[in-house]
Design a protein around this motif. Structure first.
Motif, mmCIF file in Angstrom:
data_model
loop_
_atom_site.group_PDB
_atom_site.id
_atom_site.type_symbol
_atom_site.label_atom_id
_atom_site.label_comp_id
_atom_site.label_asym_id
_atom_site.label_seq_id
_atom_site.Cartn_x
_atom_site.Cartn_y
_atom_site.Cartn_z
ATOM 1 N N GLY A 157 11.852 27.607 1.652
ATOM 2 C CA GLY A 157 10.829 26.784 2.291
ATOM 3 C C GLY A 157 11.322 25.948 3.444
ATOM 4 N N HIS A 158 12.592 25.572 3.422
ATOM 5 C CA HIS A 158 13.014 24.633 4.453
ATOM 6 C C HIS A 158 13.107 25.283 5.831
ATOM 7 C CE1 HIS A 158 13.903 20.481 4.802
ATOM 8 N NE2 HIS A 158 15.023 20.680 5.472
ATOM 9 N N ASN A 159 13.301 26.605 5.833
ATOM 10 C CA ASN A 159 13.421 27.271 7.129
ATOM 11 C C ASN A 159 12.312 28.251 7.421
ATOM 12 O OD1 ASN A 159 15.844 26.042 7.982
ATOM 13 N ND2 ASN A 159 16.928 27.248 6.461
ATOM 14 N N PRO B 260 8.274 29.961 6.033
ATOM 15 C CA PRO B 260 7.092 29.558 5.257
ATOM 16 C C PRO B 260 7.387 29.572 3.766
ATOM 17 C CG PRO B 260 6.454 31.041 7.000
ATOM 18 C CD PRO B 260 7.943 30.959 7.043
ATOM 19 N N ILE C 190 3.870 25.664 -2.529
ATOM 20 C CA ILE C 190 3.472 27.072 -2.636
ATOM 21 C C ILE C 190 4.177 27.724 -3.808
ATOM 22 C CG2 ILE C 190 3.554 29.290 -1.449
ATOM 23 C CD1 ILE C 190 3.324 27.735 1.171
ATOM 24 N N ILE D 186 16.855 16.584 -0.398
ATOM 25 C CA ILE D 186 15.586 17.151 0.053
ATOM 26 C C ILE D 186 15.200 18.325 -0.836
ATOM 27 C CG2 ILE D 186 14.487 18.372 1.954
ATOM 28 C CD1 ILE D 186 14.940 15.479 2.538
ATOM 29 N N PHE E 153 14.032 17.070 -4.094
ATOM 30 C CA PHE E 153 12.664 16.564 -3.949
ATOM 31 C C PHE E 153 11.676 17.717 -4.004
ATOM 32 C CE2 PHE E 153 8.994 15.193 -1.473
ATOM 33 C CZ PHE E 153 8.732 13.951 -2.040
ATOM 34 N N ASP F 122 2.183 28.576 6.363
ATOM 35 C CA ASP F 122 2.308 27.740 5.160
ATOM 36 C C ASP F 122 0.946 27.328 4.640
ATOM 37 O OD1 ASP F 122 5.232 26.738 4.564
ATOM 38 O OD2 ASP F 122 5.022 27.041 6.733
ATOM 39 N N GLY G 34 16.223 21.857 9.082
ATOM 40 C CA GLY G 34 15.250 22.837 8.608
ATOM 41 C C GLY G 34 14.440 23.366 9.772
ATOM 42 N N ARG G 35 14.107 24.630 9.742
ATOM 43 C CA ARG G 35 13.360 25.210 10.851
ATOM 44 C C ARG G 35 11.863 25.277 10.580
ATOM 45 N NH1 ARG G 35 17.660 28.596 10.439
ATOM 46 N NH2 ARG G 35 16.379 30.196 9.481
ATOM 47 N N ASN G 36 11.455 25.135 9.316
ATOM 48 C CA ASN G 36 10.029 25.154 8.990
ATOM 49 C C ASN G 36 9.484 23.724 9.099
ATOM 50 O OD1 ASN G 36 7.506 25.341 7.977
ATOM 51 N ND2 ASN G 36 8.098 26.077 5.956
ATOM 52 N N ASN H 43 7.265 22.190 6.280
ATOM 53 C CA ASN H 43 7.959 21.787 5.067
ATOM 54 C C ASN H 43 8.882 20.596 5.324
ATOM 55 O OD1 ASN H 43 8.338 22.487 2.236
ATOM 56 N ND2 ASN H 43 10.467 22.742 2.850
ATOM 57 N N VAL H 44 9.522 20.598 6.500
ATOM 58 C CA VAL H 44 10.415 19.481 6.814
ATOM 59 C C VAL H 44 9.627 18.175 6.844
ATOM 60 C CG1 VAL H 44 11.762 18.460 8.660
ATOM 61 C CG2 VAL H 44 12.159 20.827 8.014
ATOM 62 N N LEU I 27 6.915 17.605 5.216
ATOM 63 C CA LEU I 27 6.473 17.291 3.856
ATOM 64 C C LEU I 27 7.570 16.648 3.037
ATOM 65 C CD1 LEU I 27 4.281 20.308 2.745
ATOM 66 C CD2 LEU I 27 3.595 17.945 3.067
ATOM 67 N N VAL I 28 8.790 17.231 3.081
ATOM 68 C CA VAL I 28 9.800 16.758 2.139
ATOM 69 C C VAL I 28 10.787 15.801 2.780
ATOM 70 C CG1 VAL I 28 9.631 18.809 0.717
ATOM 71 C CG2 VAL I 28 11.298 18.732 2.584
ATOM 72 N N ASP I 29 10.769 15.672 4.091
ATOM 73 C CA ASP I 29 11.760 14.788 4.700
ATOM 74 C C ASP I 29 11.098 13.653 5.482
ATOM 75 O OD1 ASP I 29 13.756 13.635 6.332
ATOM 76 O OD2 ASP I 29 15.014 15.388 5.987
#
Lengths: 139, 745
Positions: A28-30, A32, A37, A113, A116, B625, B703-705, B708-709, B711-713
């Protein structure tokens, strides 16, 4: 819902869905994806199982009460958020650790992160399953 | 005889002693400022409270606030001393003391505040603490009802006052009283400010037609009544009018409103006072008379009238507090307050009689008491007006003559003549209950004999209220003039009224009371209206709730859109491709099926189609997403609702009906959403935030998304709040579903 086909297919599908949900969580971090989800997909897996085999079986397969999962997820997210305080940052500041990092390679990124996001995953999974199981057992 | 309660604690124990010492210390502190204020100084202390809103806890000590502060703390000390034996053994005595001190604090803050917002806060403190005090005997329905009445009347007025304060802030740019320079009379906002401030002042000071709550406030214990009536609560409104006189006064509307309402209140209240048989009620209505008189003369507004009003303020506080406390002693010592029963108590209660007589002579306005000076100056101020204003003199005369009779009813008749049988064998009260009345009554005589001392307070107060230097000279007697002759006429008329008052009382008793039953009807109507409204809105049918919710949404949004919507431009549709059109058709088909199908299951599935169509839009416009989430949620929702609906009965008969209102609402909601979306598209998008996240996502959060970045950061705290909501909602639904489960057989 005692269709043999559904029951047979479910055994395979549930495992796939759970793996897929963790895959979505971690990428998810990089790309979708992410905890929200991932949690939904994981919940879909168990709901499928509940439809095929009944709620009782699904609860047994889950082993832990869905409410407990949701609350644990909330706790995990909170702790990961508060971890930022330890080095003196504001709450919910991300902490990163790059395991085995070299000049060229980033190494394995570990972070609060991610913790989390796992918390989010657990909350969504637990909350949706709480609802669905209660509804299924009710009607 | 020492003041001991049933537990043998002197002066009410620690709570009582504190409650006496606090106002005493305050009184001493205020008293030491008398020389400076009398010399014309205005003392100001400042403390920022809410600086961002311009609220400061400024203390403004001029003649007006010093007079009030001395009355509040001085009479407060005597009242708490009195209460220590009146209520000393009461199980809730400590609570009472707390209420009383809170009230005292609120009142002091009210008169000392330089800032209007702080003043309002203290104003409401007095409203609420007087609610608690009036309803102190909370196990009596009457006390509760009267307390609520006082709260509602003064509280409503307080809200009007708050609106007035905000307008003053708008008009002057500051909430500080000392910052208002000159008169607001020419300001375009003057009329609303005037009306709102006066509404607050009139409700607080119980002017007609808001007068009815004040006599009802007699449900409070006697020390409270004494305090409420003599020094404080109800004079809050008078204080406000006096305080605002320099900035709001001097206009025609100010003059006419205040004199008419004040005059009507004064005369009406003195007539009703004569009618009462309970001597505490007689006094309650004479308080209204005093308040009306004060308002009337503040309305007149000449330096003479203000001087008279300020003198009368002191006069009234002394005798009214003394008489109320005296009545408590009589009630305590004889067991009744009925004016038709009480006779000849003088022999058994000589000190009480002494205090009562002294105070009543001041109330009646006889020389050489301070009351005489007060009345003389009222007459002088009234006679000083144009001949056309003769009715002001008339009101003052009528009220004074009736007060003379009332003084006789309260303080003469109970003590003289043949001794009557009372429920308790009449006996004198303890020293702690007598100290207050005697001292206050004696002050009336003292100030009458040496008016110079009173001048030290009256003169600076007059200056503060008129807002200009004023020549103040109090004297007992100078020459035989029109005012003096009018005084003599007052005594004559008063004697006649006293003579015939038993017959007068019987005659007046046949006139029905209007206002209080009217209040009860109003309250009943409010309750019935609420019931009706609840029955209309809370029908228990989900369809109705949904309808009301969406109808409200449409109306509120439409009203907002009506005012502030820019000219709309149709978006450019040339770039639409086949895929866009097909998604559109997909969604429309789903929506149409929902509207026309006869099967719940089909409707749920079709709704899912709509949701998936929306997810497709997200995919087309590059938000994978959001699209995935939408898809998953949509699928889950369909599954959940389907599971629930399997057990519900079919609804053929209901589906077949055509519902024009639903159709109308649906079209309105859709049209409104379209309009708003067009407006949103029209507004230029500020890309700064997007650019920041695009730039900061990788270097700061690895993070590249971006979604999501964020949301969580970047917005992790928000997300945490959201998942907490999700978890709590799930638990709530779980409890709800489990709670409705019937026990298995």
């Amino acid at each position: 819902m005692t269709s043999l086909i559904v029951r047979a297919a479910t055994r395979v599908l549930v495992g796939l869905l759970l793996m897929f949900s963790i895959f979505m969580l971690l990428r998810g971090h990089n790309e979708p994806g992410g905890g929200f989800i991932g949690g939904l997909i994981g919940a879909t897996g168990f709901i499928l199982y509940a439809i095929a085999h009944g709620c009782r079986a699904a609860r047994e397969a889950l082993r832990i009460d869905p409410q407990t999962i949701a609350m644990a997820g909330l706790g995990v997210a909170l702790i990961s958020g508060l971890a930022g305080i330890i080095p003196g940052d504001a709450p919910f500041t991300g902490l990163w650790l790059f395991l085995g990092a070299t000049e060229d390679e980033k190494g394995l990124p570990l972070s609060t992160i991610l913790v989390f996001d796992i918390g989010v995953y657990l909350v969504v999974l637990g909350a949706v399953l709480t609802l669905v199981f209660a509804l299924e057992e009710e009607v | 005889m020492a003041a001991t309660d049933t537990n043998g604690r002197t002066l009410g124990g620690p709570a009582g002693i504190i409650s006496i010492l606090v106002p005493l210390a305050l009184f001493a502190w205020f008293a030491q400022h008398i020389p400076a204020v009398a010399a014309g100084q205005v003392l100001v202390w400042r403390l920022d409270w809410v600086p961002s809103l311009g609220v400061g806890l400024g203390i403004l000590l001029d003649g007006l606030s010093l007079s009030f502060a001395l009355l509040i703390s001085g009479i407060g000390a005597l009242v708490t001393l009195y209460a220590s034996s009146y209520l000393g053994g009461h199980p809730h005595y400590t609570r009472f003391v707390c209420y009383l001190l809170a009230f005292m604090g609120g009142m002091l803050g009210l008169v000392l505040s330089d800032n209007l917002l702080a003043l309002f806060v203290f104003w409401e403190v007095t409203t609420i603490s007087s609610y608690l005090l009036i309803g102190f005997d909370a196990d009596q329905a009457k006390a509760r009802r009267n307390a609520l009445q006082a709260l509602l009347v003064t509280g409503t007025g307080g809200l009007a006052f708050l609106a007035g304060i905000l307008l003053i802030g708008t008009a002057t740019g500051s909430f500080d009283i000392s910052a208002i320079e000159g008169s607001l009379a020419d300001h375009p906002l003057y009329l609303p400010i005037f009306l709102l401030v006066v509404a607050g002042a009139f409700t607080k000071s119980a002017q007609v037609p808001f007068h009815f709550w004040l006599p009802n406030a007699m449900a409070a214990p006697t020390p409270v009544s004494a305090y409420l009536h003599s020094a404080t609560m109800v004079k809050g409104g008078v204080y406000l009018l006096a305080r605002m006189n320099p900035s709001l006064g001097g206009t025609d509307i100010w003059f006419w409103t205040l004199t008419i309402f004040g005059g009507v209140t004064a005369v009406f209240a003195s007539v009703v006072a004569i009618r009462q048989t309970d001597i505490k009620q007689v006094l309650a209505y004479t308080t209204l008379m005093a308040l009306g008189t004060l308002v009337m003369f503040i309305g007149v507004g000449t330096p003479y009238a203000i001087e008279a009003a300020m003198a009368f303020l002191l006069v009234h506080s002394f005798y009214k507090a003394a008489l109320f406390l005296m009545i408590g002693v009589v009630d305590h010592g004889a067991g009744t307050r009925d004016a038709t029963v009480l006779r000849g108590l003088g022999r058994a209660m000589p000190i009480t009689m002494l205090a009562a007589m002294l105070a009543a002579l001041s109330m009646a306005g006889l020389p050489p008491f301070f009351g005489f000076i007060g009345k003389e100056f009222l007459y002088k101020a009234a006679l000083n007006l144009d001949a056309g204003m003769l009715w002001v003199t008339g009101c003052a005369f009528a009220a004074s003559a009736l007060m003379f009779a009332a003084a006789g009813i309260v303080a003469w008749r109970p003590f003289v003549g043949q001794k009557a049988d009372t429920p308790i064998a009449a006996h004198e009260g303890p020293w702690s209950m007598l100290a207050g009345p005697v001292l206050l009554a004696a002050l009336g005589l003292f100030f009458g004999l040496s008016p110079d001392h009173a001048e030290a307070l009256v003169a600076p107060a007059t200056v503060a209220v008129t807002g200009a230097p004023a020549q103040v000279d109090l004297y007992l007697f100078k020459e035989v003039n029109a005012a003096f002759l009018l005084s003599l006429a007052t005594f004559g008329a008063g004697l006649v009224l006293y003579w015939i008052h038993p017959r007068l009382r019987d005659g007046l008793a046949r006139v029905p009371a209007r206002f209080d039953p009217g209040w009860d009807r109003l309250m009943d109507a409010v309750a019935a209206g609420s019931h009706g409204l609840t029955a209309t809105i809370q029908t228990g049918r989900l369809r109705r709730y949904v309808f009301v919710t969406f109808a409200t949404l449409v109306l509120a949004t439409a009203a907002a859109a009506w005012r502030g919507l820019p000219a709309l431009e149709m978006p450019n549709l040339d770039n639409l491709r086949v895929k866009h059109w097909s998604v559109l058709i997909f969604i429309m088909t789903g929506a149409l099926v929902v509207a026309f199908t006869n099967s719940r299951m089909t409707a749920v599935a079709a709704l899912g189609v709509v949701g998936i169509g929306v997810a497709l839009i997200f995919i087309i416009f590059g938000a994978p997403d959001v699209a995935i989430t939408q898809l998953l949620v949509e699928v889950l929702q369909v599954v959940l609702v389907a599971v629930a609906m399997l057990k519900l009965p079919h609804l053929n008969w209901e589906r077949a009906r055509f519902r024009p209102w639903d159709l109308l609402l649906a079209i309105a909601l859709g049209a409104l959403t379209t309009v708003i979306l067009l407006a949103v598209l029209d507004a230029p998008l500020n890309p700064r935030l997007t650019e920041y996240f695009e730039a900061a996502s990788v270097p700061l959060a690895y993070g590249r998304n971006i979604v999501n970045v964020i949301l969580v950061d970047f917005r992790a705290l928000d997300t945490f709040g959201e998942i907490a909501v999700v978890a709590v909602a799930a638990l709530g639904a779980f409890a709800l579903l489990r709670g409705t489960r019937r026990p298995s057989p």
